[in-house]
Design an enzyme around this catalytic site. Structure first.
Site, PDB file in Angstrom:
ATOM      1  N   ASP A 144       0.819  -1.213   0.000  1.00 23.79           N
ATOM      2  CA  ASP A 144       0.000   0.000   0.000  1.00 23.79           C
ATOM      3  C   ASP A 144       0.852   1.262   0.000  1.00 23.79           C
ATOM      4  OD1 ASP A 144      -2.381  -1.430  -0.033  1.00 23.79           O
ATOM      5  OD2 ASP A 144      -2.541  -1.482   2.146  1.00 23.79           O
ATOM      6  N   SER A 145       1.844   1.321   0.870  1.00 20.37           N
ATOM      7  CA  SER A 145       2.675   2.528   0.935  1.00 20.37           C
ATOM      8  C   SER A 145       3.563   2.657  -0.295  1.00 20.37           C
ATOM      9  CB  SER A 145       3.515   2.534   2.209  1.00 20.37           C
ATOM     10  OG  SER A 145       4.364   1.412   2.288  1.00 20.37           O
ATOM     11  N   PHE A 170       9.465   5.148   9.630  1.00 16.24           N
ATOM     12  CA  PHE A 170       9.617   5.483  11.045  1.00 16.24           C
ATOM     13  C   PHE A 170      10.195   4.297  11.806  1.00 16.24           C
ATOM     14  CE2 PHE A 170       5.663   7.810   9.687  1.00 16.24           C
ATOM     15  CZ  PHE A 170       6.322   9.007   9.458  1.00 16.24           C
ATOM     16  N   CYS A 212      -1.144   6.149  17.612  1.00 25.00           N
ATOM     17  CA  CYS A 212      -0.041   6.467  16.697  1.00 25.00           C
ATOM     18  C   CYS A 212      -0.449   7.562  15.719  1.00 25.00           C
ATOM     19  CB  CYS A 212       0.387   5.209  15.957  1.00 25.00           C
ATOM     20  SG  CYS A 212       1.825   5.436  14.876  1.00 25.00           S
ATOM     21  N   CYS A 225       1.879  -3.679  15.365  1.00 27.08           N
ATOM     22  CA  CYS A 225       3.227  -3.645  14.792  1.00 27.08           C
ATOM     23  C   CYS A 225       4.309  -3.991  15.796  1.00 27.08           C
ATOM     24  CB  CYS A 225       3.502  -2.286  14.149  1.00 27.08           C
ATOM     25  SG  CYS A 225       3.718  -0.914  15.315  1.00 27.08           S
TER      26      CYS A 225
END
Length: 488
Positions: free
Chosen positions: A155-156, A175, A240, A333
């Site tokens: 997706d990213s 990140f 987040c 995550c």
């Protein structure tokens, strides 16, 4: 010197470029380990115009590491920081006259990783601005560019690709949120950082890593542990998005003079700005995006909001992206094995207590309230003629209350910490779970928050989770908040 090294490699060994250390550096980065044989160290000085005024390296170990460090230092010095962040392993090998010998390719990888760790150190030295999230602009004065968050997944990657194809100046950022497990490919784990960098360089765009471990630990992981200890059910993705991801991307965009930020979420940004549901309803992520401040949402682009997941994978395959068939991560995550109870127990002490019904009758014992959440049915450790569910967690008395499914029915709740995109009076539906169905509701503002009347009963509402409000047609997010209390 072994004959397998080409003449350019030998030239860099005999006449190394930019060897040494920068005095009073802007950033320092190391990769490898001298004890294992190979190590590369970069120091650099960044000017006010974000140009690399000085780049120096030291390398220990095999000839490939030394030559790669020399070539990379020469390539990077004098470039803008984004230009240097676009240098790939292939660029290093080209500067060395071609691919390094088999078994020696790691030299270019270590050199590149050391340089990027120096960039990471440079951004970390911005300290308060990076960790505090204060003073962020709206991007209105920036260039037509975008900082795209890149997690290492499809997706990213497609997000960055689409933005580049639309003519944006794209800078990718990953990140570093937690240490992760060796070999883990969970979002933002150490291995994912390297994979995301390779993907970005394959797209021909710069890549940076921001070290957000301290901020993530303070605003997400500690909140996660503390919430379970207090009998609440947290959503770390919401925390987040509220305090880490969008603020950090905007920080970098501001420093680079770019107008926008982007992520691979399935959502849309409408006029106002307001948050809108995406084309692919099954992938809708608006539920976890409600806390993004309006000033940041206004400069955010969600390219995938107009696509279905199947189309995104097809785009990745057609463009030859290595991530095209990467499986989706379904876990938190920082807990890739999904065992949140063990994670919490390693960080907080939880005493044994009683399992009781609503009348206070003791039905059993438990090892700690952190093992339970409202609506839970499995793992209670007690038998009953009909199914029992956790209806309440009482951390002070260390009691876990259980009852029938009907006792989970909720018709009212109190919501605090609201973030609004539209007038709260437009809220007609509320969603209380990520994949839950919105139900009709009415809102009334009170001294302690927003009193929400549910016009249809909802089961298993857990304090600590999000309540997200939508317009009557369900298409737009009005706002959201955290459930503080629920009533039958």
């Amino acid at each position: 010197m072994p004959e397998r090294y080409g003449p350019r490699v030998i030239e860099h060994l005999v006449n190394p470029r930019n060897a040494g250390e920068v005095g009073g550096p802007s950033g320092v980065g190391e990769a490898g380990n001298a004890a294992c044989g190979d190590q590369v160290r970069f120091t650099l000085r960044v000017g006010g115009d974000l140009r690399l005024q000085e780049v120096r390296y030291r390398a220990y170990g095999c000839a490939a590491c030394i030559a790669a460090g020399s070539a990379l230092a020469e390539l990077a010095e004098g470039r803008s920081i984004t230009g240097a962040a676009q240098i790939s392993r292939g660029d290093i090998q080209e500067a060395l006259g071609g691919p390094l010998p088999p078994g020696k390719e790691h030299g270019a990888t270590l050199a590149l990783d050391a340089l990027h760790r120096a960039f990471e150190d440079y951004w970390s030295r911005q300290g308060d601005a990076l960790l505090g999230g204060e003073g962020l602009g709206d991007g209105s004065g920036g260039r037509r560019g975008v900082v795209a968050a890149m997690s290492g997944g499809v997706d990213s990657a497609v997000t960055a690709l689409l933005l580049k194809e639309r003519g944006y100046e794209v800078v990718a950022v990953t990140f570093r949120l937690h240490d992760g497990e060796p070999g883990s490919r969970s979002c933002c784990s150490p291995d994912t950082v390297l994979f995301a960098r390779e993907t970005a360089h394959g797209l021909g765009i710069p890549h940076f890593t921001l070290n957000l471990r301290e901020l993530f630990d303070r605003r997400v992981m500690r909140d996660f542990v503390g919430s379970y200890a207090a009998g609440r059910t947290p959503n770390p993705c919401v925390a987040c998005n509220a305090h880490v991801k969008f603020h950090a991307a905007a920080f970098l965009a501001d420093r680079l003079g770019l107008r926008h930020v982007a992520t691979g979420h399935y959502a849309r940004v409408g006029e106002g700005p307001c948050l809108e549901r995406p084309e692919d309803g099954r992938k809708d992520q608006t539920y976890v995006l409600w806390p993004v401040p309006p000033r940041l949402l206004g400069r955010t682009i969600f390219p995938l909001g107009d696509y279905r997941k199947s189309e995104v994978r097809r785009i990745a395959e057609e463009r030859g992206l290595a991530v095209a068939r990467t499986p989706e991560s379904q876990d938190i995550c920082f807990i890739p094995d999904g065992d949140y109870r063990s994670f919490v127990r390693r960080r907080v002490r939880s005493e044994p207590g009683e399992i009781v019904d609503r009348q206070g009758r003791v039905l059993g014992r438990h090892a700690g309230v952190v093992d339970f959440t409202v609506g839970q049915r499995r793992g209670l450790g007690i038998s009953a003629p009909t199914p029992l569910y956790v209806t309440e967690v009482r951390p002070r008395s260390r009691q876990v209350v259980v009852g029938s499914r009907r006792e989970l029915e909720v018709r009212r709740m109190l919501v605090r910490g609201a973030n609004w995109f539209l007038d709260p009076r437009e809220a007609a539906l509320v969603q209380v779970r990520y994949n839950g169905e919105p139900v009709p509701c009415e809102l009334e503002e009170g001294a302690g928050g927003w009193e929400v009347a549910l016009l249809e009963p909802v089961f298993g509402v857990a304090p600590g989770q999000s309540a997200v409000f939508y317009t009557r047609d369900g298409a737009k997010v009005v706002g959201g908040g955290i459930i503080a209390r629920r009533d039958a």
